[in-house]
Design a protein around this motif. Sequence first.
Motif, short mmCIF file in Angstrom:
data_model
loop_
_atom_site.label_atom_id
_atom_site.label_comp_id
_atom_site.label_asym_id
_atom_site.label_seq_id
_atom_site.Cartn_x
_atom_site.Cartn_y
_atom_site.Cartn_z
N GLY A 148 53.32 36.28 38.32
CA GLY A 148 52.60 35.68 37.20
C GLY A 148 52.41 36.71 36.10
O GLY A 148 52.72 37.90 36.27
N ASP A 149 51.88 36.27 34.98
CA ASP A 149 51.63 37.15 33.84
C ASP A 149 50.16 37.54 33.79
O ASP A 149 49.28 36.73 34.10
CB ASP A 149 52.02 36.44 32.53
CG ASP A 149 53.50 36.10 32.49
OD1 ASP A 149 54.30 36.88 33.04
OD2 ASP A 149 53.86 35.05 31.92
N THR A 150 49.90 38.77 33.39
CA THR A 150 48.52 39.26 33.27
C THR A 150 48.35 39.95 31.92
O THR A 150 49.32 40.38 31.30
CB THR A 150 48.18 40.25 34.39
OG1 THR A 150 49.05 41.39 34.30
CG2 THR A 150 48.32 39.60 35.76
N VAL A 151 47.11 40.04 31.49
CA VAL A 151 46.75 40.79 30.28
C VAL A 151 45.63 41.76 30.63
O VAL A 151 44.87 41.54 31.57
CB VAL A 151 46.29 39.85 29.14
CG1 VAL A 151 47.41 38.97 28.67
CG2 VAL A 151 45.10 39.03 29.57
N ILE A 152 45.55 42.84 29.85
CA ILE A 152 44.49 43.82 30.04
C ILE A 152 43.22 43.30 29.37
O ILE A 152 43.23 42.93 28.20
CB ILE A 152 44.88 45.18 29.47
CG1 ILE A 152 46.17 45.70 30.13
CG2 ILE A 152 43.75 46.19 29.67
CD1 ILE A 152 46.03 45.94 31.61
N HIS A 153 42.14 43.26 30.13
CA HIS A 153 40.85 42.80 29.63
C HIS A 153 39.83 43.93 29.78
O HIS A 153 39.84 44.65 30.78
CB HIS A 153 40.38 41.57 30.42
CG HIS A 153 39.06 41.03 29.98
ND1 HIS A 153 38.91 40.29 28.84
CD2 HIS A 153 37.82 41.14 30.52
CE1 HIS A 153 37.64 39.96 28.70
NE2 HIS A 153 36.96 40.46 29.71
N TYR A 154 38.99 44.10 28.76
CA TYR A 154 38.01 45.18 28.77
C TYR A 154 36.60 44.59 28.87
O TYR A 154 36.24 43.68 28.13
CB TYR A 154 38.12 46.02 27.50
CG TYR A 154 39.43 46.78 27.39
CD1 TYR A 154 39.58 48.04 27.95
CD2 TYR A 154 40.52 46.20 26.75
CE1 TYR A 154 40.78 48.72 27.86
CE2 TYR A 154 41.73 46.89 26.66
CZ TYR A 154 41.85 48.14 27.21
OH TYR A 154 43.05 48.82 27.13
N ASP A 155 35.85 45.10 29.82
CA ASP A 155 34.46 44.68 30.01
C ASP A 155 33.53 45.84 29.66
O ASP A 155 33.82 47.00 29.98
CB ASP A 155 34.21 44.25 31.47
CG ASP A 155 34.98 42.99 31.83
OD1 ASP A 155 34.86 42.00 31.09
OD2 ASP A 155 35.69 43.01 32.85
N ASN A 156 32.43 45.49 29.00
CA ASN A 156 31.42 46.50 28.69
C ASN A 156 30.55 46.74 29.92
O ASN A 156 29.99 45.80 30.48
CB ASN A 156 30.55 46.03 27.52
CG ASN A 156 31.37 45.84 26.26
OD1 ASN A 156 32.20 46.67 25.93
ND2 ASN A 156 31.16 44.74 25.56
N VAL A 157 30.46 47.97 30.32
CA VAL A 157 29.72 48.35 31.52
C VAL A 157 28.75 49.47 31.16
O VAL A 157 29.13 50.46 30.53
CB VAL A 157 30.68 48.80 32.65
CG1 VAL A 157 29.88 49.22 33.87
CG2 VAL A 157 31.65 47.69 33.00
N SER A 158 27.50 49.30 31.56
CA SER A 158 26.51 50.35 31.32
C SER A 158 26.41 51.24 32.56
O SER A 158 26.59 50.79 33.69
CB SER A 158 25.15 49.74 30.98
OG SER A 158 24.68 48.93 32.05
N SER A 159 26.09 52.49 32.33
CA SER A 159 25.96 53.46 33.43
C SER A 159 24.85 54.44 33.10
O SER A 159 24.54 54.69 31.93
CB SER A 159 27.28 54.20 33.65
OG SER A 159 27.68 54.87 32.47
N ASP A 160 24.24 55.00 34.14
CA ASP A 160 23.14 55.95 33.95
C ASP A 160 23.62 57.20 33.23
O ASP A 160 24.67 57.76 33.56
CB ASP A 160 22.54 56.34 35.30
CG ASP A 160 21.87 55.17 36.00
OD1 ASP A 160 21.82 54.09 35.39
OD2 ASP A 160 21.41 55.34 37.15
N THR A 161 22.82 57.66 32.28
CA THR A 161 23.13 58.91 31.59
C THR A 161 22.47 60.10 32.27
O THR A 161 22.78 61.25 31.94
CB THR A 161 22.66 58.85 30.13
OG1 THR A 161 21.23 58.73 30.11
CG2 THR A 161 23.27 57.67 29.40
#
Length: 320
Positions: free
Chosen positions: A244-257
């Motif tokens: 099948g075909d796929t696309v790159i998807h970007y998710d915003n993720v928060s992380s501890d500083t």
Amino acid sequence: MNQDIRLPSKRVVRQAWALLGALAMMGCSSSRPNVQEEAEAERPSSSGSLKAELPPDPLNVKTFAAQYPNPSVCERQARRYLPTSREDAWAALKACAEGTYFTQLQALLSPEWAPELRSRPEAAALLARVVALRGGSVDGDLRLLHERRLPIFSLSSAIAQPDTYKGRYILVRAQVGDMRSEDEKPTVWLVEQGLGSVASEQPVGVVRRKESNATTSGNLGGQTTLGGGQLAGSFSKNETRRSGDTVIHYDNVSSDTGREALGRLTKADPFLSPGKDFVILARFDGMRTTSGAIEGDDDGPRIPVLSIVSYYIPHPLVVY
């Protein structure tokens, strides 16, 4: 001596009148364009310019945002009140920020609004609200504020120079660790969050899958030096294929500083729940030695203390 006076013939008179008429028409036609050009020069260029010169309608704050649901249009209409009433203009702008999906930070940072942002006490809360609606990318949006010399700063700057930033506004994206009462006032443990993006592949369209199963069996017999014998067995093979075909998807993720702070509240707030990200506007009260330090040890672990002014839930989509 008598002389005969001959009158011109009728034909000659008609020719003369025709010539005079032609000359008169040429004179009128040559002067007419000048009059028309002067009239067009005095006429307004377009109906839009007339509309721009008209004063805005009397402000109705309750219905203003409903009249202009598009946030860009709403901000432009609010700006029209600036020449006549800065109070009405600010009230209209707040109605836009509260009544529409207002992410127009660049328009808000224009020179027209700069005097209001620097002089009005509620301007910092309005800016924090817009930053949250833009996705809560605090570090990136603070850079835009600092380009306009607006005094809202980061938690890292306050920790690095506590004496310089004491009493100033701090904008931080943080999660609530826990809530406790201290001196009859609730405090919350804040864990600062940085915002980043993580890439992942998502299928597009139909995913095709093919499964196959093959089994092979048989017997083998023969004579050896140890005697005769026979060997039997089978072999089974299962195979699954997917395409099948796929696309790159970007998710915003928060992380501890790794940075934490104590946030003071005037009263307990049930909506400031643990485990969720908030964009928090607060005043920096300085650094305090934590309870885990040895008594009398001034060099023990210290934590920043903030007085929370307002907070907002960041939008999941980030505006760049």
